[in-house]
Write an enzyme that holds these catalytic residues in place. Sequence first.
Site, PDB file in Angstrom:
ATOM      1  N   GLY A  49       1.067  -0.867  -0.050  1.00 55.49           N
ATOM      2  CA  GLY A  49       0.229   0.026   0.026  1.00 55.49           C
ATOM      3  C   GLY A  49       0.897   0.878  -0.107  1.00 55.49           C
ATOM      4  O   GLY A  49       2.161   1.117  -0.026  1.00 55.49           O
ATOM      5  N   GLN A  54       3.490   9.939   1.123  1.00 59.12           N
ATOM      6  CA  GLN A  54       4.065   9.346   1.235  1.00 59.12           C
ATOM      7  C   GLN A  54       5.456   9.756   0.043  1.00 59.12           C
ATOM      8  O   GLN A  54       6.341   9.344  -0.603  1.00 59.12           O
ATOM      9  CB  GLN A  54       4.512   8.081   0.948  1.00 59.12           C
ATOM     10  N   CYS A 102       8.299  -0.775   5.904  1.00 63.58           N
ATOM     11  CA  CYS A 102       6.808   0.820   5.456  1.00 63.58           C
ATOM     12  C   CYS A 102       8.527   1.057   3.664  1.00 63.58           C
ATOM     13  O   CYS A 102       9.482   0.923   4.693  1.00 63.58           O
ATOM     14  CB  CYS A 102       7.286   2.045   6.112  1.00 63.58           C
ATOM     15  N   LEU A 103       7.963   1.533   3.244  1.00 64.66           N
ATOM     16  CA  LEU A 103       8.905   2.017   2.047  1.00 64.66           C
ATOM     17  C   LEU A 103       9.550   3.462   2.101  1.00 64.66           C
ATOM     18  O   LEU A 103      10.074   3.502   1.943  1.00 64.66           O
ATOM     19  CB  LEU A 103       7.627   2.929   0.804  1.00 64.66           C
ATOM     20  N   HIS A 143      -2.089   0.539   8.612  1.00 64.57           N
ATOM     21  CA  HIS A 143      -0.990   1.101   8.613  1.00 64.57           C
ATOM     22  C   HIS A 143      -1.000   2.521   7.371  1.00 64.57           C
ATOM     23  O   HIS A 143      -0.286   3.490   8.201  1.00 64.57           O
ATOM     24  CB  HIS A 143       0.028   0.372   7.328  1.00 64.57           C
ATOM     25  N   GLU A 144      -1.850   2.373   6.292  1.00 65.73           N
ATOM     26  CA  GLU A 144      -1.741   3.144   5.427  1.00 65.73           C
ATOM     27  C   GLU A 144      -2.463   4.441   5.905  1.00 65.73           C
ATOM     28  O   GLU A 144      -2.369   6.090   5.795  1.00 65.73           O
ATOM     29  CB  GLU A 144      -2.319   2.956   4.050  1.00 65.73           C
ATOM     30  N   HIS A 147       0.044   6.375   7.847  1.00 74.35           N
ATOM     31  CA  HIS A 147       0.413   7.678   7.443  1.00 74.35           C
ATOM     32  C   HIS A 147      -0.677   8.425   7.466  1.00 74.35           C
ATOM     33  O   HIS A 147       0.089  10.065   6.963  1.00 74.35           O
ATOM     34  CB  HIS A 147       0.973   7.206   5.713  1.00 74.35           C
TER      35      HIS A 147
HETATM   36 NI    NI Z   1       4.554   2.749   5.118  1.00 69.25          NI
END
Ligand code: NI
Length: 189
Positions: A49, A54, A102-103, A143-144, A147
């Site tokens: 995701g 981000q 996480c990215l 998680h998303e 963010h």
């Molecule tokens: Ni993330």
Amino acid sequence: MTVRPILPIGHPILRTRTTPVPRSDISSSRIQGLIDDLIDTMRHANGAGIAANQIGDTARILTIEVNNNPRYPYKPPVPLTVAINPVLEPLDAETVVINEGCLSVPLRGELVRSVNVAVRYTDRQGVDHERVVRGLTAGTWQHECDHLDGVLVADRIDPKTLSTWEQFRAHHQDAFVERITRFVREVGS
Ligand code: NI
């Protein structure tokens, strides 16, 4: 459609609470183009995701997609989902410990997520949705949405479980995948 750079932890926009998208803006080329870029960037990075902040935008939009993901091979499949103005509500006190990455964060580690969560959002066609998500899929939604509220896994991970991806694979992955695969089988998602 463009693969955009993913901002790393430390960038202030990752700490910015995103702004709801007015319904009248959903069909705009700016919002539709942003959604295309989110999908492209998420797929290019093998993310499960991604959230708009981000890639440097403060609109309250996330995308999720899981399909034989090499970063997270234990995650059940999720069809491509575009969620505008998502809202989450845990349905009960049941929780699970998940090892998350996480990215935007170079480390991963264990944190606690709700197992049963109601989600409400509007899709890119302007259609409203409401449903219950469970298990690891519920974890991905949490998680998303974190963010979009300016919250990162770094805020939630038990610091003693922090690990590089390389060390996770070498020392922790097998035990985690065994435990979480059993959990996924029980929960069904
Ligand atoms: Ni993330």
